[in-house]
Design a protein around this motif. Structure first.
Motif, short mmCIF file in Angstrom:
data_model
loop_
_atom_site.label_atom_id
_atom_site.label_comp_id
_atom_site.label_asym_id
_atom_site.label_seq_id
_atom_site.Cartn_x
_atom_site.Cartn_y
_atom_site.Cartn_z
N ARG A 6 0.83 -1.20 0.00
CA ARG A 6 0.00 0.00 0.00
C ARG A 6 0.87 1.26 0.00
NH1 ARG A 6 -5.36 -0.86 0.87
NH2 ARG A 6 -5.94 -2.99 1.48
N ALA A 7 1.97 1.24 0.76
CA ALA A 7 2.86 2.39 0.79
C ALA A 7 3.51 2.62 -0.56
CB ALA A 7 3.92 2.19 1.87
N ALA A 8 3.94 1.54 -1.20
CA ALA A 8 4.57 1.66 -2.52
C ALA A 8 3.57 2.16 -3.55
CB ALA A 8 5.14 0.31 -2.95
N ALA A 9 2.33 1.67 -3.46
CA ALA A 9 1.29 2.11 -4.40
C ALA A 9 0.97 3.59 -4.20
CB ALA A 9 0.02 1.28 -4.22
N ALA A 10 0.92 4.03 -2.94
CA ALA A 10 0.63 5.43 -2.65
C ALA A 10 1.75 6.34 -3.14
CB ALA A 10 0.42 5.62 -1.15
N ALA A 11 2.99 5.86 -3.04
CA ALA A 11 4.14 6.66 -3.44
C ALA A 11 4.33 6.70 -4.95
CB ALA A 11 5.40 6.11 -2.79
N ALA A 12 3.66 5.83 -5.65
CA ALA A 12 3.85 5.75 -7.10
C ALA A 12 3.32 6.98 -7.82
CB ALA A 12 3.16 4.50 -7.65
N HIS A 13 2.30 7.63 -7.25
CA HIS A 13 1.73 8.84 -7.83
C HIS A 13 1.39 8.67 -9.31
CE1 HIS A 13 2.56 10.94 -4.14
NE2 HIS A 13 3.85 10.74 -4.24
N GLY A 14 0.74 7.56 -9.64
CA GLY A 14 0.32 7.32 -11.02
C GLY A 14 1.32 6.54 -11.85
N ALA A 15 2.55 6.35 -11.35
CA ALA A 15 3.51 5.53 -12.08
C ALA A 15 3.10 4.07 -12.00
CB ALA A 15 4.90 5.70 -11.48
N LYS A 16 3.56 3.28 -12.95
CA LYS A 16 3.22 1.86 -12.97
C LYS A 16 4.09 1.10 -11.96
CE LYS A 16 1.58 1.79 -17.74
NZ LYS A 16 1.72 1.18 -19.08
N LEU A 17 3.43 0.39 -11.08
CA LEU A 17 4.11 -0.34 -10.03
C LEU A 17 4.55 -1.71 -10.54
CD1 LEU A 17 4.78 0.11 -7.01
CD2 LEU A 17 2.66 -1.09 -6.47
N ASP A 18 5.80 -2.07 -10.29
CA ASP A 18 6.32 -3.36 -10.72
C ASP A 18 6.40 -4.30 -9.51
OD1 ASP A 18 9.30 -4.48 -12.53
OD2 ASP A 18 7.50 -5.54 -11.87
N LEU A 19 5.45 -5.22 -9.43
CA LEU A 19 5.43 -6.22 -8.37
C LEU A 19 5.61 -7.62 -8.95
CD1 LEU A 19 2.38 -4.75 -6.44
CD2 LEU A 19 4.75 -4.66 -5.69
N SER A 20 6.18 -7.69 -10.12
CA SER A 20 6.29 -8.97 -10.81
C SER A 20 7.12 -9.96 -10.00
CB SER A 20 6.93 -8.77 -12.19
OG SER A 20 8.19 -8.13 -12.08
N GLY A 21 6.60 -11.18 -9.90
CA GLY A 21 7.32 -12.25 -9.23
C GLY A 21 7.36 -12.15 -7.72
N LYS A 22 6.70 -11.17 -7.13
CA LYS A 22 6.75 -11.00 -5.67
C LYS A 22 5.73 -11.88 -4.97
CE LYS A 22 9.91 -7.90 -6.18
NZ LYS A 22 10.03 -7.98 -7.65
N ASP A 23 5.93 -12.10 -3.68
CA ASP A 23 5.03 -12.92 -2.87
C ASP A 23 4.11 -12.01 -2.07
OD1 ASP A 23 3.74 -14.69 -1.24
OD2 ASP A 23 5.53 -15.41 -0.20
N LEU A 24 2.85 -11.93 -2.49
CA LEU A 24 1.83 -11.15 -1.80
C LEU A 24 0.73 -12.06 -1.27
CD1 LEU A 24 1.42 -8.24 -4.42
CD2 LEU A 24 3.15 -8.49 -2.64
N SER A 25 1.03 -13.33 -1.15
CA SER A 25 0.02 -14.30 -0.78
C SER A 25 -0.59 -13.99 0.59
CB SER A 25 0.62 -15.71 -0.76
OG SER A 25 1.71 -15.79 0.14
N GLY A 26 -1.92 -14.08 0.64
CA GLY A 26 -2.63 -13.87 1.89
C GLY A 26 -2.79 -12.43 2.32
N ASP A 27 -2.27 -11.50 1.55
CA ASP A 27 -2.33 -10.09 1.94
C ASP A 27 -3.73 -9.50 1.74
OD1 ASP A 27 0.31 -10.13 2.64
OD2 ASP A 27 1.02 -8.96 0.93
N ASP A 28 -4.07 -8.53 2.56
CA ASP A 28 -5.32 -7.78 2.39
C ASP A 28 -5.01 -6.54 1.56
OD1 ASP A 28 -7.68 -6.41 2.48
OD2 ASP A 28 -7.76 -6.22 4.67
N LEU A 29 -5.28 -6.63 0.26
CA LEU A 29 -5.02 -5.53 -0.66
C LEU A 29 -6.32 -4.90 -1.13
CD1 LEU A 29 -2.26 -7.29 -2.82
CD2 LEU A 29 -1.95 -5.83 -0.81
N SER A 30 -7.38 -5.14 -0.39
CA SER A 30 -8.70 -4.68 -0.79
C SER A 30 -8.72 -3.17 -1.05
CB SER A 30 -9.74 -5.02 0.27
OG SER A 30 -9.37 -4.48 1.54
N GLY A 31 -9.38 -2.79 -2.14
CA GLY A 31 -9.56 -1.39 -2.48
C GLY A 31 -8.38 -0.71 -3.13
N LEU A 32 -7.24 -1.40 -3.30
CA LEU A 32 -6.07 -0.77 -3.90
C LEU A 32 -6.28 -0.51 -5.39
CD1 LEU A 32 -2.74 -2.38 -2.62
CD2 LEU A 32 -3.44 0.00 -2.51
N ASP A 33 -5.68 0.57 -5.87
CA ASP A 33 -5.66 0.84 -7.31
C ASP A 33 -4.33 0.37 -7.86
OD1 ASP A 33 -5.81 1.73 -9.89
OD2 ASP A 33 -6.36 3.79 -9.39
#
Length: 256
Positions: free
Chosen positions: A33-60
């Motif tokens: 969420r912090a990385a997404a907020a800091a992106a300010h419209g830039a494309k976020l690269d989370l390729s290959g990362k482990d986000l299993s089980g995370d609560d990412l509800s409502g994220l853009d």
């Protein structure tokens, strides 16, 4: 420090004070969420990362690179995946209720057991080709699904044992159901799937597998079903008007 990159990659979380680069570690929801907020419209690269089980509800996460990302068991309720790349992503048992799929790429993604209910598939009332998502060779087996997949590219997708049957007792406000109208489903696997009342109007279903499926009152109006296999399927009340049925197996109706 200002970030001018068009794509915010995970190593840049160090610049944001989130912590060290975590390429080989599980990322916590707060970090994402912090990385997404800091992106300010830039494309976020989370390729290959482990986000299993995370609560990412409502994220853009629109435009994010999620190729090969592990989102198994993640809460993706209401997440915006507009223009996102989820090629080969792992979404086993993820909750995608109210997620946004516009132009998302789920090619070869594994959504086994995921929940896909009331998904946003267009900016208007009906799907359009320019906003269609892609699910080529994706695994949607054992999913619980109510989605308008109309016009989607779903060639070779696996829907075996998926539950899409409409419960009519819950339809007091009008018929809410899964639709594949005009979709490309050549070679798709619907073996043992619940497809009651599902619409396949003018869909491409060449060689599709419906063995043991429940297609009670499903609508195949104008569908292209050449060499499809309905062996052992429950077809009570299914509508095959104007469908192409050359080489179809297991149907007890005369080809038109």
């Amino acid at each position: 420090m200002p970030i001018n990159h068009r794509t915010l990659t995970l190593p840049l979380v160090m610049l944001l004070g989130i912590g060290p680069a975590l390429a080989d570690e599980h990322l916590l929801a707060d970090q994402v969420r912090a990385a997404a907020a800091a992106a300010h419209g830039a494309k976020l690269d989370l390729s290959g990362k482990d986000l299993s089980g995370d609560d990412l509800s409502g994220l853009d996460l629109s435009g994010a690179n999620l190729a090969g990302t592990d989102l198994s068991h993640a809460n993706l309720h209401g997440v915006k995946l507009v223009d996102s790349n989820l090629t080969g992503a792992r979404l086993v048992n993820a909750d995608l209720t109210f997620a946004w799929f516009i132009r998302a790429n789920f090619t070869r993604a594994n959504l086994h057991g995921a929940t896909l209910q009331t998904v946003v598939t267009s900016s208007g009332m009906k799907n359009t080709k320019d906003q269609a998502a892609k699910f080529t060779e994706a695994d949607l087996s054992d999913t619980h699904t109510t989605v308008h997949f109309s016009l989607y590219d779903m060639r070779g997708a696996n829907f075996s044992h998926a539950d899409m049957t409409v419960v009519m007792a819950n339809q007091s406000m009008g018929l809410l159901r899964t639709e594949f109208n005009g979709a490309d489903l050549d070679g798709a696997n619907f073996a043992a799937a619940g497809l009651g009342h599902v619409a396949f109007h003018f869909a491409r279903l060449h060689g599709a597998n419906f063995q043991g499926a429940d297609v009670t009152k499903a609508e195949f109006v104008g569908a292209y079903l050449d060499n499809a296999d309905f062996t052992g399927a429950k077809t009570d009340g299914a509508d095959f008007e104007a469908a192409t049925l050359t080489g179809v197996k297991g149907l007890k109706i005369a080809p038109r």
